[in-house]
Design an enzyme around this catalytic site. Structure first.
Site, mmCIF file in Angstrom:
data_model
loop_
_atom_site.group_PDB
_atom_site.id
_atom_site.type_symbol
_atom_site.label_atom_id
_atom_site.label_comp_id
_atom_site.label_asym_id
_atom_site.label_seq_id
_atom_site.Cartn_x
_atom_site.Cartn_y
_atom_site.Cartn_z
ATOM 1 N N ARG A 15 93.911 16.565 98.935
ATOM 2 C CA ARG A 15 94.309 17.275 97.720
ATOM 3 C C ARG A 15 94.232 18.797 97.863
ATOM 4 O O ARG A 15 94.757 19.532 97.034
ATOM 5 C CB ARG A 15 93.440 16.803 96.539
ATOM 6 N N GLN A 74 84.147 10.927 113.347
ATOM 7 C CA GLN A 74 84.620 9.687 112.725
ATOM 8 C C GLN A 74 86.149 9.661 112.831
ATOM 9 O O GLN A 74 86.822 10.498 112.243
ATOM 10 C CB GLN A 74 84.212 9.636 111.244
HETATM 11 C C1 UD1 Z 1 82.826 9.861 96.509
HETATM 12 C C2 UD1 Z 1 82.133 8.594 96.013
HETATM 13 C C3 UD1 Z 1 82.103 8.610 94.488
HETATM 14 C C4 UD1 Z 1 81.419 9.891 94.026
HETATM 15 C C5 UD1 Z 1 82.067 11.134 94.624
HETATM 16 C C6 UD1 Z 1 81.223 12.330 94.313
HETATM 17 C C7 UD1 Z 1 82.713 6.893 97.645
HETATM 18 C C8 UD1 Z 1 83.551 5.708 97.944
HETATM 19 N N1 UD1 Z 1 82.877 7.439 96.438
HETATM 20 O O1 UD1 Z 1 84.160 9.810 96.044
HETATM 21 O O2 UD1 Z 1 81.388 7.491 94.001
HETATM 22 O O3 UD1 Z 1 81.454 9.952 92.602
HETATM 23 O O4 UD1 Z 1 82.135 11.010 96.056
HETATM 24 O O5 UD1 Z 1 81.848 13.520 94.746
HETATM 25 O O6 UD1 Z 1 81.890 7.279 98.469
HETATM 26 N N2 UD1 Z 1 84.255 11.365 104.005
HETATM 27 C C9 UD1 Z 1 84.115 11.137 105.360
HETATM 28 N N3 UD1 Z 1 84.794 10.110 105.912
HETATM 29 C C10 UD1 Z 1 85.585 9.264 105.187
HETATM 30 C C11 UD1 Z 1 85.704 9.505 103.799
HETATM 31 C C12 UD1 Z 1 85.022 10.554 103.228
HETATM 32 O O7 UD1 Z 1 83.405 11.851 106.050
HETATM 33 O O8 UD1 Z 1 86.150 8.342 105.784
HETATM 34 C C13 UD1 Z 1 83.524 12.495 103.399
HETATM 35 C C14 UD1 Z 1 84.421 13.525 102.790
HETATM 36 O O9 UD1 Z 1 84.754 14.531 103.721
HETATM 37 C C15 UD1 Z 1 83.562 14.080 101.668
HETATM 38 C C16 UD1 Z 1 82.679 12.911 101.279
HETATM 39 O O10 UD1 Z 1 82.716 12.001 102.364
HETATM 40 O O11 UD1 Z 1 82.745 15.147 102.110
HETATM 41 C C17 UD1 Z 1 83.169 12.215 100.003
HETATM 42 O O12 UD1 Z 1 84.480 11.732 100.246
HETATM 43 P P1 UD1 Z 1 85.643 11.831 99.180
HETATM 44 O O13 UD1 Z 1 86.858 11.253 99.753
HETATM 45 O O14 UD1 Z 1 85.713 13.211 98.639
HETATM 46 O O15 UD1 Z 1 85.070 10.828 98.094
HETATM 47 P P2 UD1 Z 1 85.354 10.799 96.558
HETATM 48 O O16 UD1 Z 1 86.618 10.106 96.306
HETATM 49 O O17 UD1 Z 1 85.165 12.142 95.986
#
Ligand code: UD1
Ligand code: CA
Length: 460
Positions: A15, A74
């Site tokens: 986004r 990852q």
């Molecule tokens: C996540 C949480 C949600 C919470 C929110 C708070 C999950 C499934 N959901 O959602 O419950 O309310 O954060 O901000 O965890 N990331 C990785 N690898 C991946 C996916 C994500 O390293 O494969 C990292 C992203 O870079 C980020 C963090 O994990 O720093 C959160 O990921 P994001 O995709 O932003 O999750 P949200 O949809 O915001």
């Protein structure tokens, strides 16, 4: 108990629509990830592991001076649980607790992190989740409770319409007992709307096993704001700036219109300094006491002494300005400039890698580069150091008390001795001895009647 920190920063940040990794976007001058690292450091962890995925190299190089960090890649990114799983081998043999932070949640305070650790240890919990109650819970996972107890977390996209009404949300910040953690994470399935491995599923898994799952609810929901878009970046920047302005005002700085002033987090400003609207103070800038910084000034990574006046629309970068100096309006101090006590730099004057000695003045329209200028020197309007021959940069030295007449070119390398005078319009290619007068412009010739003559010729 040992504390191991894991920071998730592998997500695409779709986004943001950016070529730059999301966690390198800046809030009040500092990359997001730096805020998270600073929070983590407050826990004095045994280890800090950063999970990276997209633009791994950009992130590694941005953090290269942090020797204490372990990077884990990852690839592909299959969700937050999958991300955590990648740290298993880096954390082999580790005991105690794992504190999981999100690279895109910059405002979490050290106090909240300490509360998280204390609650987690105090209750002997298997998992502890930081939550908040917010007005607009959209895009966050919701905390589903049974009675007082947290039962599970449901993501927005998987939630029923009743669950979407829940205003208590998951911050994505947790403490986990390391014992058995990775086995439990491995048991998480990707059976959900996004086909991702959701780390929050650990809550229901632990609960079913009869393990203790705790929550810490922050009272200020701003703390757990995650950044997913440019507008969220701007909103969080606003919060950081408001906080910074409030701190400075509480410490005795006048900020006439805080909404229009941009002061980076690490900037310091002394008491009784007045900051007018539309000022930018960036990076590692320090400003002394009793200064006045007028509108449109931008000061980056510079040290400004006490009682300095910076007039409108002045740009100062990586330079020093000593006590009681006056700069501007419309002055440009480029890197490695050193303006000493009570010196004056006036309008349309540019300095680069130049020392302007105590009490010296360059009042109007000058370029002074690679120059060492002594004390009480007067630089006339239109003076230029010719410091560059197209290949090399060379130095100009002007000793104490010298007077450089207007419209002078000083062709470096060249020295003007102590107390010497240079006549207006001179091109100085050779050293001027102390106490001498140098003039290079030719003797003036007046041709009487020349104008009439020419007009006559034009008519013919
Ligand atoms: C996540 C949480 C949600 C919470 C929110 C708070 C999950 C499934 N959901 O959602 O419950 O309310 O954060 O901000 O965890 N990331 C990785 N690898 C991946 C996916 C994500 O390293 O494969 C990292 C992203 O870079 C980020 C963090 O994990 O720093 C959160 O990921 P994001 O995709 O932003 O999750 P949200 O949809 O915001
Ligand atoms: Ca997020």
């Amino acid at each position: 108990m040992d504390i191991h920190v894991v920071i998730l920063a592998a997500g695409k940040g779709t986004r943001m629509k950016s070529a730059l990794p999301k966690v390198l976007h800046r809030v009040a001058g500092l990359p997001l990830i730096e805020y998270v690292l600073a929070g983590a450091a407050a826990l004095r962890p045994h280890s800090t592991t950063v999970v990276v995925g997209h633009q791994t190299e950009a992130l590694r190089s941005a953090l290269s001076r942090r020797r204490d960090l372990t990077f884990v890649v990852q690839e592909p990114q299959l969700g937050t649980a999958h991300a955590l799983l990648q740290t298993e081998s880096a954390l082999r043999g580790a005991t105690g607790m794992l504190v999981l932070l999100s690279g895109d949640v910059p405002l979490l305070t050290a106090e909240t992190l300490k509360t998280l650790v204390d609650r987690h240890t105090g209750r002997g919990a298997s998992a502890t989740v930081v939550t908040a109650v917010v007005d607009d819970p959209r895009s966050y996972g919701r905390i589903v409770r049974s009675g007082e107890q947290i039962a599970r977390i449901v993501e927005e996209k998987d939630a029923t319409s009743a669950e979407r009404e829940i205003r208590e949300i998951n911050s994505g910040i947790y403490a986990f007992a390391l014992e058995g953690l990775f086995d439990a994470v491995r048991s998480i399935a990707a059976e959900n709307a996004q086909n991702e491995y959701y780390l929050p599923d650990l809550v229901s898994i632990d609960r079913r096993k009869g393990l203790v799952v705790e929550t810490v609810t922050v009272s200020n929901a701003d703390e757990i704001r995650g950044i997913n878009s440019r507008s969220e970046l701007a909103a969080v920047s606003r919060i950081v700036r408001d906080q910074k302005n409030a701190e400075l005002m509480a410490a005795g700085v006048t900020i006439e219109d805080p909404a229009t002033v941009y002061i980076d987090r690490d900037v310091t400003v002394g008491a009784d300094t007045v900051i007018h609207p539309g000022v930018y103070l960036e990076g590692t800038t320090t400003i002394g006491v009793g200064c006045e910084i007028h509108s449109g000034a931008r000061i980056v990574d510079s040290q400004i002494g006490d009682r300095v006046i910076v007039f409108n629309h002045t740009v100062i970068n990586s330079s020093r300005v000593a006590d009681d100096a006056r700069i501007g309006p419309f002055a440009h101090l480029r890197p490695e400039t050193d303006v000493r006590e009570k010196a004056r730099v006036g309008n349309f004057v540019e300095l680069k890698k130049t020392v302007l000695g105590a009490g010296s003045k360059a009042g109007h329209l000058a370029y002074l580069g690679d120059a060492s200028i002594g004390e009480k020197v007067n630089i006339g309007a239109g003076t230029i150091t010719c410091n560059y021959d197209g290949v090399n940069k060379t130095k100009t030295t002007i000793e104490d008390g010298a007077f450089i007449g207007s419209d002078t070119q000083l062709v470096a390398p060249v020295t003007v001795g102590r107390g010497a005078y240079v006549g207006s319009g001179s091109t100085i290619r050779e050293n001027v001895p102390a106490g001498a007068l140098a003039v290079s412009a030719g003797k003036q010739r007046n041709i009487d009647g020349w104008v009439e003559e020419r007009k006559k010729k034009d008519r013919d």
